[in-house]
Design an enzyme around this catalytic site. Structure first.
Site, PDB file in Angstrom:
ATOM      1  N   ASN A  81     -12.446  20.703  26.978  1.00 31.89           N
ATOM      2  CA  ASN A  81     -13.340  19.616  26.580  1.00 31.89           C
ATOM      3  C   ASN A  81     -12.695  18.318  27.068  1.00 31.89           C
ATOM      4  O   ASN A  81     -11.714  17.867  26.489  1.00 31.89           O
ATOM      5  CB  ASN A  81     -13.487  19.635  25.049  1.00 31.89           C
ATOM      6  CG  ASN A  81     -14.260  18.447  24.526  1.00 31.89           C
ATOM      7  OD1 ASN A  81     -14.856  17.688  25.297  1.00 31.89           O
ATOM      8  ND2 ASN A  81     -14.262  18.278  23.207  1.00 31.89           N
ATOM      9  N   TRP A  82     -13.249  17.777  28.118  1.00 33.78           N
ATOM     10  CA  TRP A  82     -12.630  16.582  28.725  1.00 33.78           C
ATOM     11  C   TRP A  82     -12.931  15.315  27.929  1.00 33.78           C
ATOM     12  O   TRP A  82     -12.398  14.254  28.240  1.00 33.78           O
ATOM     13  CB  TRP A  82     -13.090  16.430  30.184  1.00 33.78           C
ATOM     14  CG  TRP A  82     -12.640  17.537  31.088  1.00 33.78           C
ATOM     15  CD1 TRP A  82     -11.905  18.652  30.731  1.00 33.78           C
ATOM     16  CD2 TRP A  82     -12.859  17.653  32.500  1.00 33.78           C
ATOM     17  NE1 TRP A  82     -11.665  19.439  31.834  1.00 33.78           N
ATOM     18  CE2 TRP A  82     -12.242  18.850  32.941  1.00 33.78           C
ATOM     19  CE3 TRP A  82     -13.526  16.868  33.447  1.00 33.78           C
ATOM     20  CZ2 TRP A  82     -12.271  19.278  34.271  1.00 33.78           C
ATOM     21  CZ3 TRP A  82     -13.560  17.291  34.775  1.00 33.78           C
ATOM     22  CH2 TRP A  82     -12.929  18.479  35.173  1.00 33.78           C
ATOM     23  N   LYS A  83     -13.803  15.401  26.956  1.00 38.05           N
ATOM     24  CA  LYS A  83     -14.169  14.239  26.132  1.00 38.05           C
ATOM     25  C   LYS A  83     -14.535  13.052  27.037  1.00 38.05           C
ATOM     26  O   LYS A  83     -15.142  13.248  28.076  1.00 38.05           O
ATOM     27  CB  LYS A  83     -13.036  13.914  25.153  1.00 38.05           C
ATOM     28  CG  LYS A  83     -12.648  15.156  24.318  1.00 38.05           C
ATOM     29  CD  LYS A  83     -11.760  14.866  23.168  1.00 38.05           C
ATOM     30  CE  LYS A  83     -11.487  16.167  22.405  1.00 38.05           C
ATOM     31  NZ  LYS A  83     -10.662  15.966  21.231  1.00 38.05           N
TER      32      LYS A  83
ATOM     33  N   HIS B 274     -19.336  19.170  17.802  1.00 37.57           N
ATOM     34  CA  HIS B 274     -17.912  18.831  17.844  1.00 37.57           C
ATOM     35  C   HIS B 274     -17.596  17.840  16.712  1.00 37.57           C
ATOM     36  O   HIS B 274     -18.409  16.972  16.401  1.00 37.57           O
ATOM     37  CB  HIS B 274     -17.548  18.224  19.202  1.00 37.57           C
ATOM     38  CG  HIS B 274     -16.062  18.060  19.353  1.00 37.57           C
ATOM     39  ND1 HIS B 274     -15.398  16.977  18.838  1.00 37.57           N
ATOM     40  CD2 HIS B 274     -15.126  18.871  19.906  1.00 37.57           C
ATOM     41  CE1 HIS B 274     -14.093  17.127  19.084  1.00 37.57           C
ATOM     42  NE2 HIS B 274     -13.910  18.269  19.731  1.00 37.57           N
TER      43      HIS B 274
ATOM     44  N   GLU C 289     -15.880  15.262  16.534  1.00 35.84           N
ATOM     45  CA  GLU C 289     -15.977  13.831  16.861  1.00 35.84           C
ATOM     46  C   GLU C 289     -17.423  13.370  16.814  1.00 35.84           C
ATOM     47  O   GLU C 289     -17.709  12.218  16.463  1.00 35.84           O
ATOM     48  CB  GLU C 289     -15.325  13.562  18.231  1.00 35.84           C
ATOM     49  CG  GLU C 289     -13.806  13.562  18.106  1.00 35.84           C
ATOM     50  CD  GLU C 289     -13.059  14.033  19.336  1.00 35.84           C
ATOM     51  OE1 GLU C 289     -13.626  14.013  20.443  1.00 35.84           O
ATOM     52  OE2 GLU C 289     -11.885  14.432  19.185  1.00 35.84           O
TER      53      GLU C 289
ATOM     54  N   GLU D  21     -12.245  24.359  14.711  1.00 40.31           N
ATOM     55  CA  GLU D  21     -11.367  23.252  15.044  1.00 40.31           C
ATOM     56  C   GLU D  21     -11.073  22.426  13.789  1.00 40.31           C
ATOM     57  O   GLU D  21     -11.857  21.534  13.434  1.00 40.31           O
ATOM     58  CB  GLU D  21     -12.029  22.358  16.088  1.00 40.31           C
ATOM     59  CG  GLU D  21     -12.369  23.066  17.374  1.00 40.31           C
ATOM     60  CD  GLU D  21     -12.541  22.073  18.517  1.00 40.31           C
ATOM     61  OE1 GLU D  21     -11.743  22.151  19.456  1.00 40.31           O
ATOM     62  OE2 GLU D  21     -13.434  21.224  18.439  1.00 40.31           O
TER      63      GLU D  21
ATOM     64  N   GLY E 202      -6.121  16.487  18.486  1.00 39.42           N
ATOM     65  CA  GLY E 202      -5.509  15.306  19.091  1.00 39.42           C
ATOM     66  C   GLY E 202      -4.310  14.775  18.317  1.00 39.42           C
ATOM     67  O   GLY E 202      -3.823  13.689  18.596  1.00 39.42           O
TER      68      GLY E 202
ATOM     69  N   SER F  97      -5.030  20.802  19.337  1.00 40.00           N
ATOM     70  CA  SER F  97      -3.657  20.713  19.853  1.00 40.00           C
ATOM     71  C   SER F  97      -3.157  22.013  20.480  1.00 40.00           C
ATOM     72  O   SER F  97      -1.979  22.347  20.367  1.00 40.00           O
ATOM     73  CB  SER F  97      -2.707  20.227  18.756  1.00 40.00           C
ATOM     74  OG  SER F  97      -3.088  18.929  18.311  1.00 40.00           O
TER      75      SER F  97
ATOM     76  N   GLY G 181      -8.621  20.167  24.243  1.00 42.89           N
ATOM     77  CA  GLY G 181      -8.916  18.778  24.571  1.00 42.89           C
ATOM     78  C   GLY G 181      -7.847  18.229  25.498  1.00 42.89           C
ATOM     79  O   GLY G 181      -7.874  18.438  26.713  1.00 42.89           O
ATOM     80  N   GLY G 182      -6.863  17.550  24.914  1.00 38.36           N
ATOM     81  CA  GLY G 182      -5.823  16.853  25.679  1.00 38.36           C
ATOM     82  C   GLY G 182      -5.219  17.683  26.803  1.00 38.36           C
ATOM     83  O   GLY G 182      -5.099  17.206  27.939  1.00 38.36           O
TER      84      GLY G 182
END
Ligand code: PGA
Length: 254
Positions: free
Chosen positions: A9-11, A96, A98, A168, A174, A214, A235-236
């Protein structure tokens, strides 16, 4: 056996030029390795076409991070499922954390997005997970149960073929604070049981449940070793090709 599934997920990272570079590095990285893991990347909307061009003909699949439920019309700023298909997507994320935290997403709107995406022919990763406050108040099972029932409670048997879930925990996203493999397994098991109640035993056994929060090359193997952890939503660590490929490599061995 469920086939491992690693999704990035490149956000809100990577405009079209960066997306091209990252997609190319991932495409080349998986080239020649045994095709035993499903790999997906989810760039921002504006970078989908660029990534699709690079990924055409590769085993790496393409997804979007969100979708609106109407087919077309006066919905400024929104993107419809058919547009995502037309941009080369096979997948889309729904719910998601966010989106839930910062953009007013509710169980009801997650379900609307999911049904619209499925009706258009997209596959969907439905995301669920509790906040730190909810975990500390012993609400994890209740919250995740409500989110799962709210989103996927009314799916047809056929729809289930196009749905994966992602657990998640919000406190692990994150933050560098990953859930222990045991914490992840406990909730994944609960979700699988719920699917059994809502759908069928065959569906319960077939649906893939990803862990997110993470995930890194160094902790992926241990998480993926758990019976009900079938993959990762990253993500990251999906923004560096080497890290993402490291997680895919960990999944190949699981
Ligand atoms: P993270 O994000 O890997 O950066 O924790 C995961 C996600 O939000 O999907």
């Amino acid at each position: 056996m469920r086939r491992p599934f690693i999704a990035g997920n490149w956000k809100m990272h990577c405009g079209p030029s960066q997306a091209r570079d990252l997609a190319l590095a991932i495409r080349n990285g998986v080239l020649g390795s045994p095709d035993v893991v499903d790999v997906l990347v989810c760039p921002p909307f504006v970078s989908l076409a660029a990534a699709a061009e690079i990924l055409a003909g590769s085993t790496v699949q393409l997804g979007a991070q969100n979708v609106f439920w109407e087919e077309k019309g006066a919905w400024t700023g929104e993107v419809a499922a058919a547009m995502l298909l037309d941009s080369g997507c096979q997948w889309v994320l729904a719910g998601h954390s966010e989106r839930r935290q910062f953009f007013g997403e509710t169980d009801e709107t997650v379900a609307k997005r999911l049904h619209a995406a499925l009706a258009a022919g997209l596959k969907v990763i439905v995301c669920v997970g509790e906040t730190l406050e909810e975990r500390e108040a012993d609400q994890t099972a209740a919250v995740v149960t409500r989110q799962v029932r709210g989103a996927v409670g009314a799916l047809s048997m056929q729809d289930w073929n196009s749905v994966s879930l992602a657990y998640e925990p919000v406190w692990a996203i994150g933050t560098g604070r990953v859930a222990t493999p045991e914490q992840a397994q406990e909730v994944h098991h609960l979700i699988r049981d719920l699917i059994g109640e809502m759908a069928s035993q065959a569906t319960q056994e077939a649906v893939r449940i990803l862990y997110g929060g993470s995930v890194k090359p160094g902790n992926a193997a241990e998480l993926l070793s758990k019976a009900d952890v079938d993959g990762a939503l990253v993500g990251g660590a999906s923004l560096q090709a080497a890290d993402f490929l490291g997680i895919i490599a960990a999944a190949s061995g699981s």
